[in-house]
Design a protein around this motif. Structure first.
Motif, mmCIF file in Angstrom:
data_model
loop_
_atom_site.group_PDB
_atom_site.id
_atom_site.type_symbol
_atom_site.label_atom_id
_atom_site.label_comp_id
_atom_site.label_asym_id
_atom_site.label_seq_id
_atom_site.Cartn_x
_atom_site.Cartn_y
_atom_site.Cartn_z
ATOM 1 N N CYS A 195 0.844 -1.200 0.000
ATOM 2 C CA CYS A 195 0.000 0.000 0.000
ATOM 3 C C CYS A 195 0.881 1.253 0.000
ATOM 4 C CB CYS A 195 -0.906 0.034 1.225
ATOM 5 S SG CYS A 195 -2.276 -1.133 1.181
ATOM 6 N N TRP A 236 -13.600 12.979 -4.058
ATOM 7 C CA TRP A 236 -13.929 11.820 -3.222
ATOM 8 C C TRP A 236 -13.689 12.134 -1.747
ATOM 9 C CZ3 TRP A 236 -10.141 9.128 -0.374
ATOM 10 C CH2 TRP A 236 -10.599 7.983 0.293
ATOM 11 N N GLN A 240 -16.282 12.040 1.460
ATOM 12 C CA GLN A 240 -16.077 11.292 2.694
ATOM 13 C C GLN A 240 -16.255 12.195 3.920
ATOM 14 O OE1 GLN A 240 -15.930 7.954 2.185
ATOM 15 N NE2 GLN A 240 -16.171 8.839 0.132
ATOM 16 N N PRO A 252 -14.576 3.285 -0.099
ATOM 17 C CA PRO A 252 -13.343 3.387 -0.900
ATOM 18 C C PRO A 252 -13.624 3.953 -2.287
ATOM 19 C CG PRO A 252 -14.094 1.112 -0.799
ATOM 20 C CD PRO A 252 -14.974 1.893 0.141
ATOM 21 N N THR A 254 -12.452 3.607 -6.252
ATOM 22 C CA THR A 254 -11.764 2.698 -7.171
ATOM 23 C C THR A 254 -11.563 3.386 -8.514
ATOM 24 O OG1 THR A 254 -13.864 1.698 -7.891
ATOM 25 C CG2 THR A 254 -12.697 0.638 -6.067
ATOM 26 N N VAL A 263 -7.338 1.132 -5.549
ATOM 27 C CA VAL A 263 -8.335 1.210 -4.486
ATOM 28 C C VAL A 263 -7.802 2.158 -3.412
ATOM 29 C CG1 VAL A 263 -9.718 -0.067 -2.818
ATOM 30 C CG2 VAL A 263 -9.051 -1.153 -4.978
ATOM 31 N N ILE A 264 -8.599 3.160 -3.060
ATOM 32 C CA ILE A 264 -8.168 4.212 -2.141
ATOM 33 C C ILE A 264 -9.074 4.203 -0.924
ATOM 34 C CG2 ILE A 264 -7.731 6.681 -1.907
ATOM 35 C CD1 ILE A 264 -7.420 6.790 -4.941
ATOM 36 N N HIS A 265 -8.472 4.106 0.255
ATOM 37 C CA HIS A 265 -9.211 4.056 1.511
ATOM 38 C C HIS A 265 -8.855 5.263 2.369
ATOM 39 C CE1 HIS A 265 -10.345 -0.223 0.914
ATOM 40 N NE2 HIS A 265 -9.140 -0.327 0.394
ATOM 41 N N ASP A 267 -8.302 6.186 5.958
ATOM 42 C CA ASP A 267 -8.010 5.407 7.153
ATOM 43 C C ASP A 267 -8.395 6.113 8.434
ATOM 44 O OD1 ASP A 267 -5.671 4.660 9.356
ATOM 45 O OD2 ASP A 267 -6.361 2.926 8.210
ATOM 46 N N VAL A 275 -4.594 8.490 4.042
ATOM 47 C CA VAL A 275 -5.206 7.824 2.901
ATOM 48 C C VAL A 275 -4.279 6.713 2.427
ATOM 49 C CG1 VAL A 275 -5.970 8.108 0.509
ATOM 50 C CG2 VAL A 275 -6.497 9.876 2.200
ATOM 51 N N VAL A 277 -3.474 3.857 -0.485
ATOM 52 C CA VAL A 277 -3.735 3.536 -1.891
ATOM 53 C C VAL A 277 -3.051 2.215 -2.216
ATOM 54 C CG1 VAL A 277 -4.032 5.933 -2.612
ATOM 55 C CG2 VAL A 277 -1.770 4.937 -2.627
#
Length: 348
Positions: A195, A236, A240, A252, A254, A263-265, A267, A275, A277
């Motif tokens: 990641c 995005w 959030q 997430p 995409t 895919v980006i989260h 955290d 973030v 990725v």
């Protein structure tokens, strides 16, 4: 040092000592700005961060005034900012302390639309500013205002003396935000593996990025705007934040690419957003044939944006968006937006 007295130097030293003791995420909270205002002895002071290139307001701290700071009209600011002599000087690379009276006499100033629409409604007659050297996409400026008398050479010399310390205070706050965010990830005992890690401040500016994250951003986003986030990623992140205020869990993002799916989260939230990725192998769904920009356009189509809205997000014309969609249809052998989204993104 000519205009400065021993008492001025002692005051500057006290300011730097007290401001350096800050432990929070922001470099210039209101009480620090108030100390700087008191040092200069003016009526009002503000610290402002702007994206002048895209005309966005990023941050504002104000103090002073007999009844507190006057109302701040952002729309009016952008209408007159190009007439502002100090803004023009900063655009030419002047970040040292400058006064409006360096460029206009008081009589000349009163004839300007800038005075009628900006200064006079706020009760400002005299202004002095100094800036942290920055590009147009994220300027960082201190402004000092007064209705009684102009600023003198002592005030200019004092700010020029303090400028390097203001730069260091800003850098120290950035380091604190990065350290706090990195510590949070470590305390979670998260195994990042392959990641990438992005640390993003409250204004959408990248504080820090791991090598993996930088590589993935370069591969998946056509509009890598330096320290700012790509438009799709910034949008995005704003979604959030809105979801968090409504109590909804993060979702997430995409982005399909030629060799996989990014895919980006999100955290963790706070002064700095953490973030993650990661790139995942993706089935052959036709996305490999699309360019980076075409994948971004299709992702925004999937989110329900119309052509004009996509153009605004990506800073292109609607005609360019239409051309991208024509190319997407041809490459995917489809004829509608719905079919293109279904082909690449399936039922997600």
């Amino acid at each position: 040092m000519g205009p400065l007295r021993v008492s001025d130097l002692e005051g500057a030293l006290r300011f730097v000592h007290e401001a350096s003791a800050e432990t929070g995420p922001e470099p210039f909270p209101a009480h620090v700005l108030e100390a700087l205002r008191s040092l200069l002895g003016c009526e009002m002071a503000s610290y402002c961060e702007l994206d002048r290139r895209h005309r966005r307001h990023l941050a504002l701290t104000e103090c002073g005034g007999p009844d507190g700071p006057p109302p701040y009209d952002q729309a009016n600011l952008w209408r007159v900012v190009d007439q502002h002599p100090l803004c023009r000087a900063q655009k030419r690379g002047r970040f040292d302390a400058l006064k409006v009276s360096d460029f206009h006499s008081r009589r000349e100033l009163h004839r300007l639309e800038l005075y009628a629409d900006w200064y006079r409604p706020q009760g400002i007659e005299f202004e002095l500013e100094v800036a942290i050297p920055s590009p147009d996409e994220h300027t960082k400026t201190f402004l000092f205002d007064d209705a009684r008398h102009d600023f003198g050479e002592r005030d200019r010399a004092l700010l020029n003396l303090l400028q390097r310390h203001l730069v260091q205070l800003h850098r120290a706050a950035t380091v604190r935000r990065v350290a706090d965010s990195a510590r949070a990830v470590i305390e979670d005992e998260r195994d990042l593996g392959e990641c990438g890690l992005l640390l993003i401040d409250a204004h959408g500016v990248i504080d820090a990025a791991s090598p993996i994250a930088r590589r993935l951003l370069d591969e998946y986003f056509a509009d890598r705007p330096g320290a700012r986030l790509p438009a799709t990623l910034a949008r995005w992140l704003q979604q959030q934040r809105t979801a968090a205020r409504a109590g909804r869990p993060p979702a997430p993002l995409t982005i399909d690419g030629p060799s996989g799916t990014l895919v980006i989260h999100l955290d963790r939230r706070g002064a700095t957003h953490v973030v993650l990725v990661e790139e995942r192998a993706a089935p052959d769904n036709g996305a490999a044939a699309l360019s980076t920009r075409e994948r971004e356009v299709l992702a925004l189509v999937r989110d329900g944006l119309r052509n004009a809205e996509i153009a605004e997000v990506l800073w292109v014309s609607p005609a360019t968006v239409r051309k991208h969609l024509e190319n997407i249809y041809e490459k995917l052998d489809v004829h509608t937006r719905t079919a293109a989204v279904a082909r690449v993104h399936g039922s997600e």
